[in-house]
Write an enzyme that holds these catalytic residues in place. Structure first.
Site, PDB file in Angstrom:
ATOM      1  CE  LYS A  13      -4.118  -1.666   2.410  1.00 17.21           C
ATOM      2  NZ  LYS A  13      -4.939  -1.553   3.605  1.00 17.21           N
ATOM      3  CG  ASP A  76     -11.694  -0.793   6.383  1.00 13.84           C
ATOM      4  OD1 ASP A  76     -10.771  -1.525   6.793  1.00 13.84           O
ATOM      5  OD2 ASP A  76     -12.881  -1.141   6.438  1.00 13.84           O
ATOM      6  CG  PHE A 159      -3.211  -8.220  -1.698  1.00 20.50           C
ATOM      7  CD1 PHE A 159      -3.108  -7.161  -2.574  1.00 20.50           C
ATOM      8  CD2 PHE A 159      -4.123  -8.107  -0.643  1.00 20.50           C
ATOM      9  CE1 PHE A 159      -3.881  -6.016  -2.424  1.00 20.50           C
ATOM     10  CE2 PHE A 159      -4.893  -6.963  -0.470  1.00 20.50           C
ATOM     11  CZ  PHE A 159      -4.780  -5.918  -1.371  1.00 20.50           C
ATOM     12  CE  LYS A 182      -5.551  -4.909  -7.137  1.00 12.74           C
ATOM     13  NZ  LYS A 182      -5.079  -5.589  -5.940  1.00 12.74           N
TER      14      LYS A 182
HETATM   15  P1  IMP Z   1      -7.651  -3.743   4.979  1.00 13.94           P
HETATM   16  O1  IMP Z   1      -6.172  -3.783   4.776  1.00 13.94           O
HETATM   17  O2  IMP Z   1      -8.102  -3.690   6.378  1.00 13.94           O
HETATM   18  O3  IMP Z   1      -8.296  -2.674   4.151  1.00 13.94           O
HETATM   19  O4  IMP Z   1      -8.159  -5.170   4.519  1.00 13.94           O
HETATM   20  C1  IMP Z   1      -8.763  -5.341   3.335  1.00 13.94           C
HETATM   21  C2  IMP Z   1      -8.933  -6.805   2.995  1.00 13.94           C
HETATM   22  O5  IMP Z   1      -9.810  -6.816   1.878  1.00 13.94           O
HETATM   23  C3  IMP Z   1      -7.648  -7.445   2.547  1.00 13.94           C
HETATM   24  O6  IMP Z   1      -7.051  -8.202   3.531  1.00 13.94           O
HETATM   25  C4  IMP Z   1      -8.142  -8.336   1.410  1.00 13.94           C
HETATM   26  O7  IMP Z   1      -8.652  -9.512   1.948  1.00 13.94           O
HETATM   27  C5  IMP Z   1      -9.298  -7.584   0.837  1.00 13.94           C
HETATM   28  N1  IMP Z   1      -8.874  -6.694  -0.261  1.00 13.94           N
HETATM   29  C6  IMP Z   1      -8.897  -5.330  -0.255  1.00 13.94           C
HETATM   30  N2  IMP Z   1      -8.398  -4.840  -1.413  1.00 13.94           N
HETATM   31  C7  IMP Z   1      -8.057  -5.917  -2.147  1.00 13.94           C
HETATM   32  C8  IMP Z   1      -7.460  -6.050  -3.443  1.00 13.94           C
HETATM   33  O8  IMP Z   1      -7.121  -5.097  -4.147  1.00 13.94           O
HETATM   34  N3  IMP Z   1      -7.246  -7.320  -3.853  1.00 13.94           N
HETATM   35  C9  IMP Z   1      -7.578  -8.404  -3.119  1.00 13.94           C
HETATM   36  N4  IMP Z   1      -8.104  -8.341  -1.916  1.00 13.94           N
HETATM   37  C10 IMP Z   1      -8.361  -7.094  -1.417  1.00 13.94           C
END
Ligand code: IMP
Length: 204
Positions: A13, A76, A159, A182
Site C-alpha cells: 500500500k 479500509d 494479494f 491494477k
Molecule cells: P484492509 O487492509 O483492512 O483494508 O483489509 C482489506 C482486505 O480486503 C484485505 O485483507 C483483502 O482480503 C481484501 N482486499 C482489499 N483490497 C483488495 C485487493 O485489491 N485485492 C484483493 N483483496 C483485497
C-alpha cells in the site's frame, strides 16, 4: 516540507500511495509521505465501525491524535459479493479467521457460489480513504471496481481475493494484471487519486 502519514504497515500500500502522491505540493511546499512506522507511531486501533468509511475514519483519527500537525490518511477496503449479501464486506481480512490462507478463503467463496450463474456473480472491491487535516477537519473518499467472481483461482500477482476477481473489460482476474494495470483501475488507486485532487484544492 509538509508531512502525510498513511495509517498502514503494509509495504504494498505504501508503494502505491507514494507513487500516486508523487510530486504533490501543498501551499507551495513539497510533501513527504511516511508510514506509521516511519513516523514512529504505534497506537492500538479497534476497527469496530459498521462501514468501510467508518473504519477508515477510526484509523485516521487514532493516528492523527498521536501525530503532530501531519495530514493523516487511512484506508479500509474489502470485497462485496452480491449473491452472498455483500459478504465478506468489512470482514474481508477476518473472513474465516485472520490466519486462514487466502487460498482457503477463495475456495470457500467459490464453493458457496457453485450454483450461482454468471450474471449473478457480480462483485466489487471497495476502498474508503479517510483524511484528517491538521486543524481536525476530516473527509472521506470512496471508490469501487466492479467485476465478477470467477470459477477458479487465476493469476499470481496481487494479494487477497485477486485470483477470483475477474475484470470483464480485461477478461482477466486482478491477479493476472500487472501492478501498474491494477493501480490504474483499482478501488484504492481511484480513491487515492481523488484524495490527491481534494488535497490540491484545499488551501493548507
Ligand atoms: P484492509 O487492509 O483492512 O483494508 O483489509 C482489506 C482486505 O480486503 C484485505 O485483507 C483483502 O482480503 C481484501 N482486499 C482489499 N483490497 C483488495 C485487493 O485489491 N485485492 C484483493 N483483496 C483485497
Amino acid at each position: 516540507m509538509r508531512e502525510i502519514i498513511f495509517a498502514t504497515g503494509n509495504e504494498g500500500k505504501m508503494r502505491e500511495i507514494r507513487d500516486i502522491l508523487k510530486g504533490l505540493t501543498l501551499g507551495g511546499e513539497p510533501v513527504a509521505v511516511h508510514s506509521m512506522k516511519e513516523a514512529g507511531i504505534d497506537v492500538p486501533i479497534k476497527e469496530d465501525g459498521k462501514s468501510f468509511a467508518e473504519n477508515a475514519r477510526i484509523k485516521a483519527r487514532a493516528v492523527a491524535a498521536a501525530s503532530q500537525k501531519a495530514i493523516v490518511l487511512a484506508d479500509d477496503s474489502g470485497l462485496e459479493i452480491d449473491a452472498l449479501n455483500k459478504e465478506p464486506g468489512i470482514y474481508s481480512a477476518r473472513y474465516l479467521g485472520e490466519d486462514t490462507s487466502y487460498h482457503e478463503k477463495n475456495n470457500n467463496l467459490l464453493t458457496r457460489l457453485a450454483l450461482v450463474p454468471d450474471e449473478k456473480r457480480t462483485a466489487r472491491f471497495v476502498c474508503a480513504i479517510a483524511c484528517v487535516l491538521p486543524d481536525g477537519r476530516c473527509f472521506t473518499q470512496e471508490a469501487t471496481i466492479e467485476g465478477r467472481i470467477g470459477y477458479e483461482e487465476k493469476g499470481e500477482n496481487g494479494f487477497g481475493y485477486d485470483p477470483i476477481f475477474m475484470v470483464p473489460d480485461y477478461g482477466r482476474s486482478t491477479a493476472e494484471l500487472s501492478e501498474e494495470e491494477k493501480n490504474r483501475i483499482s478501488h484504492r488507486g481511484k480513491a487515492l487519486r481523488a484524495v490527491r485532487e481534494r488535497l490540491e484544492e484545499l488551501s493548507l
